[in-house]
Write a protein that holds these residues in place. Structure first.
Motif, PDB file in Angstrom:
ATOM      1  N   HIS A   4       0.811  -1.215   0.000  1.00  0.00           N
ATOM      2  CA  HIS A   4       0.000   0.000   0.000  1.00  0.00           C
ATOM      3  C   HIS A   4       0.844   1.265   0.000  1.00  0.00           C
ATOM      4  O   HIS A   4       0.311   2.368  -0.120  1.00  0.00           O
ATOM      5  CB  HIS A   4      -0.918   0.007   1.231  1.00  0.00           C
ATOM      6  N   LEU A   5       2.151   1.131   0.129  1.00  0.00           N
ATOM      7  CA  LEU A   5       3.021   2.295   0.266  1.00  0.00           C
ATOM      8  C   LEU A   5       3.478   2.809  -1.092  1.00  0.00           C
ATOM      9  O   LEU A   5       3.853   2.033  -1.971  1.00  0.00           O
ATOM     10  CB  LEU A   5       4.235   1.952   1.119  1.00  0.00           C
ATOM     11  N   ASP A   6       3.480   4.114  -1.235  1.00  0.00           N
ATOM     12  CA  ASP A   6       4.053   4.779  -2.405  1.00  0.00           C
ATOM     13  C   ASP A   6       5.442   5.254  -1.999  1.00  0.00           C
ATOM     14  O   ASP A   6       5.611   6.358  -1.466  1.00  0.00           O
ATOM     15  CB  ASP A   6       3.164   5.948  -2.828  1.00  0.00           C
ATOM     16  N   MET A   7       6.457   4.412  -2.233  1.00  0.00           N
ATOM     17  CA  MET A   7       7.801   4.714  -1.756  1.00  0.00           C
ATOM     18  C   MET A   7       8.378   5.957  -2.435  1.00  0.00           C
ATOM     19  O   MET A   7       9.210   6.660  -1.858  1.00  0.00           O
ATOM     20  CB  MET A   7       8.718   3.511  -1.965  1.00  0.00           C
ATOM     21  N   ALA A   8       7.937   6.248  -3.652  1.00  0.00           N
ATOM     22  CA  ALA A   8       8.407   7.475  -4.316  1.00  0.00           C
ATOM     23  C   ALA A   8       7.911   8.704  -3.559  1.00  0.00           C
ATOM     24  O   ALA A   8       8.660   9.674  -3.360  1.00  0.00           O
ATOM     25  CB  ALA A   8       7.932   7.500  -5.764  1.00  0.00           C
ATOM     26  N   LEU A   9       6.664   8.677  -3.128  1.00  0.00           N
ATOM     27  CA  LEU A   9       6.114   9.797  -2.369  1.00  0.00           C
ATOM     28  C   LEU A   9       6.827   9.936  -1.029  1.00  0.00           C
ATOM     29  O   LEU A   9       7.196  11.052  -0.617  1.00  0.00           O
ATOM     30  CB  LEU A   9       4.612   9.582  -2.159  1.00  0.00           C
ATOM     31  N   LEU A  10       7.035   8.823  -0.339  1.00  0.00           N
ATOM     32  CA  LEU A  10       7.737   8.871   0.946  1.00  0.00           C
ATOM     33  C   LEU A  10       9.156   9.394   0.770  1.00  0.00           C
ATOM     34  O   LEU A  10       9.640  10.192   1.578  1.00  0.00           O
ATOM     35  CB  LEU A  10       7.748   7.480   1.589  1.00  0.00           C
ATOM     36  N   SER A  11       9.825   8.967  -0.293  1.00  0.00           N
ATOM     37  CA  SER A  11      11.194   9.418  -0.549  1.00  0.00           C
ATOM     38  C   SER A  11      11.241  10.926  -0.798  1.00  0.00           C
ATOM     39  O   SER A  11      12.183  11.606  -0.364  1.00  0.00           O
ATOM     40  CB  SER A  11      11.784   8.680  -1.754  1.00  0.00           C
ATOM     41  N   ALA A  12      10.243  11.447  -1.494  1.00  0.00           N
ATOM     42  CA  ALA A  12      10.201  12.883  -1.761  1.00  0.00           C
ATOM     43  C   ALA A  12      10.097  13.683  -0.468  1.00  0.00           C
ATOM     44  O   ALA A  12      10.669  14.777  -0.361  1.00  0.00           O
ATOM     45  CB  ALA A  12       9.024  13.209  -2.680  1.00  0.00           C
ATOM     46  N   PHE A  13       9.400  13.135   0.519  1.00  0.00           N
ATOM     47  CA  PHE A  13       9.305  13.824   1.809  1.00  0.00           C
ATOM     48  C   PHE A  13      10.569  13.620   2.642  1.00  0.00           C
ATOM     49  O   PHE A  13      10.990  14.532   3.368  1.00  0.00           O
ATOM     50  CB  PHE A  13       8.057  13.367   2.561  1.00  0.00           C
ATOM     51  N   VAL A  14      11.166  12.433   2.572  1.00  0.00           N
ATOM     52  CA  VAL A  14      12.417  12.194   3.313  1.00  0.00           C
ATOM     53  C   VAL A  14      13.483  13.196   2.898  1.00  0.00           C
ATOM     54  O   VAL A  14      14.271  13.670   3.727  1.00  0.00           O
ATOM     55  CB  VAL A  14      12.915  10.750   3.081  1.00  0.00           C
ATOM     56  N   GLU A  15      13.510  13.555   1.618  1.00  0.00           N
ATOM     57  CA  GLU A  15      14.499  14.522   1.135  1.00  0.00           C
ATOM     58  C   GLU A  15      14.352  15.875   1.815  1.00  0.00           C
ATOM     59  O   GLU A  15      15.294  16.667   1.824  1.00  0.00           O
ATOM     60  CB  GLU A  15      14.346  14.699  -0.386  1.00  0.00           C
ATOM     61  N   ARG A  16      13.198  16.140   2.394  1.00  0.00           N
ATOM     62  CA  ARG A  16      12.951  17.426   3.028  1.00  0.00           C
ATOM     63  C   ARG A  16      13.004  17.346   4.549  1.00  0.00           C
ATOM     64  O   ARG A  16      12.712  18.339   5.226  1.00  0.00           O
ATOM     65  CB  ARG A  16      11.581  17.958   2.574  1.00  0.00           C
ATOM     66  N   TRP A  17      13.348  16.180   5.077  1.00  0.00           N
ATOM     67  CA  TRP A  17      13.417  16.003   6.532  1.00  0.00           C
ATOM     68  C   TRP A  17      14.698  16.618   7.068  1.00  0.00           C
ATOM     69  O   TRP A  17      15.794  16.390   6.549  1.00  0.00           O
ATOM     70  CB  TRP A  17      13.363  14.527   6.887  1.00  0.00           C
ATOM     71  N   GLN A  18      14.563  17.395   8.142  1.00  0.00           N
ATOM     72  CA  GLN A  18      15.712  18.007   8.811  1.00  0.00           C
ATOM     73  C   GLN A  18      15.841  17.366  10.199  1.00  0.00           C
ATOM     74  O   GLN A  18      15.059  17.646  11.108  1.00  0.00           O
ATOM     75  CB  GLN A  18      15.501  19.514   8.932  1.00  0.00           C
ATOM     76  N   PRO A  19      16.826  16.464  10.379  1.00  0.00           N
ATOM     77  CA  PRO A  19      16.915  15.735  11.648  1.00  0.00           C
ATOM     78  C   PRO A  19      17.299  16.594  12.847  1.00  0.00           C
ATOM     79  O   PRO A  19      17.072  16.177  13.982  1.00  0.00           O
ATOM     80  CB  PRO A  19      17.984  14.661  11.365  1.00  0.00           C
ATOM     81  N   ASP A  20      17.846  17.776  12.620  1.00  0.00           N
ATOM     82  CA  ASP A  20      18.177  18.648  13.754  1.00  0.00           C
ATOM     83  C   ASP A  20      16.927  19.242  14.394  1.00  0.00           C
ATOM     84  O   ASP A  20      16.947  19.611  15.575  1.00  0.00           O
ATOM     85  CB  ASP A  20      19.102  19.777  13.302  1.00  0.00           C
TER      86      ASP A  20
END
Length: 381
Positions: A4-20
């Motif tokens: 059920h996961l759209d890994m492309a969509l999740l990856s697009a958001f991971v690119e914008r994650w700021q772990p700090d």
């Protein structure tokens, strides 16, 4: 399990994650998965005893042997050729079978819950192995309802998002159902069809996520998603998907400080995402930060060290609660910010992923919610 996961969509958001900051950095500012999101999407408790129990790898391995009543250095047997315990993780399917073989009701329930939680909330990258730390919170059955499982799952997801931002990291794990459902809640542009449901049901179960192809088509979707996110404005976001009062019954969502799952502790700061509470976004104060950390940009290592005193913050929720009316005021329109916020944000982030010289802007692509679900379903038969 992951279809059920759209890994492309999740990856697009991971690119914008700021772990700090544990937030997504968008063209319009910060947004994140908050504790009231976890409550509404998964309907699991986000308040209660913090999941801060820890143990050494030797103790965790010994516990696994006690659980299955076998040497975990041996092969699982049957159709499985791998060991019970390998690379710090436990074999999932074998554990489920072993729980039934033991003929001890409490052990069978413990093994089942172990596999369930490791398959849904605390998912390992291997997909077929379980983090032994999960078992620390299953040993005493009468305490199961006392833990803040939602806060633990969110801490674990925060950490896995941070790991995934490293250049040497491969894959993504954690509760990805939570991540994808959260995207659907806040970003109408990416929403699939939705089923009606009762108000008390987990909202994650309402989304009809069609199976999407992988390979080259997934790569093409990722490029399109990047462009769409670059073009988003704050007015394209549903800032309060559960209503303006969606957080009021979840006071823990306004807690400020670390959240934990075993040896993982991650900063949580709702003041960076005030629009998600229906309040005007101000320039946030500095976060409570780790004492030290090792997370090089080019490697997959990700180690964070917190001072011991931060473990006491969770229990002092009254003192650590963000007072919304003191910090800001209710929004006159959902995406409202103070005038100086944009300039402050732009000096601390890069709001776009796609370089402006990559080519002429392309027309907005056809996304899942714009396609007939019956048409997609036809090709899955």
């Amino acid at each position: 399990m992951m279809q059920h996961l759209d890994m492309a969509l999740l990856s697009a958001f991971v690119e914008r994650w700021q772990p700090d900051t544990n937030t997504f950095h968008m063209p319009f500012g910060e947004i994140s998965i908050l504790l009231h999101d976890v409550h509404h999407i998964l309907r699991i408790p986000v308040d209660g005893q913090q999941m801060g129990d820890e143990a050494s790898q030797d103790i965790l391995k010994s516990d696994m042997g006690g659980l299955v009543r076998l040497s975990v250095d041996a092969q699982v047997g049957g159709k499985w050729k791998s060991k019970w315990y390998d690379n710090g993780a436990m074999h999932a399917e074998g554990l489920l079978v072993r729980g039934g073989e033991l003929k001890i009701k409490e052990m069978e329930v413990q093994c089942y819950l172990f596999v369930l939680l490791g398959s849904m909330l605390f998912v390992d990258k291997s997909r077929d192995r379980l983090r032994p730390a999960i078992n620390l919170f299953l040993k005493v059955h009468r305490r199961l309802a006392d833990y803040a499982w939602g806060a633990g799952a969110l801490a674990y997801l925060y950490r896995q998002l941070g790991v995934a931002t490293r250049a040497g990291s491969k894959g993504l794990c954690g509760c990805l159902t939570l991540l994808q459902a959260w995207i659907y809640e806040y970003f109408p542009l990416f929403r699939p069809s939705q089923l009606p449901q009762s108000p008390d049901a987990p909202r994650a179960s309402s989304w009809i996520s069609p199976r999407l192809p992988g390979g080259d088509e997934a790569k093409q979707r990722l490029v399109r998603y990047r462009q769409l996110l670059d073009e988003l404005s704050a007015d394209d976001v549903t800032w309060t998907p559960y209503g303006r009062d969606g957080h009021t019954d979840i006071p823990r969502s306004l807690y400020t400080g670390p959240i934990r799952f075993s040896d993982i502790a991650e900063g949580y700061d709702p003041s960076r995402c005030l629009r998600q509470f229906g309040y005007r976004q101000i320039i946030p104060a500095a976060m409570t930060v780790p004492h030290d950390q090792y997370s090089p940009a080019s490697g997959s290592s990700y180690i964070v060290f917190w001072d011991p005193w931060v473990n006491q913050l969770w229990d002092n929720v009254a003192a650590r609660r963000l007072e919304l009316d003191f910090a800001s005021r209710p929004c006159e329109h959902p995406s409202e910010i103070v005038e100086e916020y944009v300039d402050w944000f732009l000096t601390r982030s890069h709001p776009r992923i796609t370089h402006p010289t990559d080519g002429e802007p392309q027309p907005r692509p056809l996304l899942v919610h714009q396609v007939s679900y019956d048409f997609l379903l036809f090709f899955q038969i």
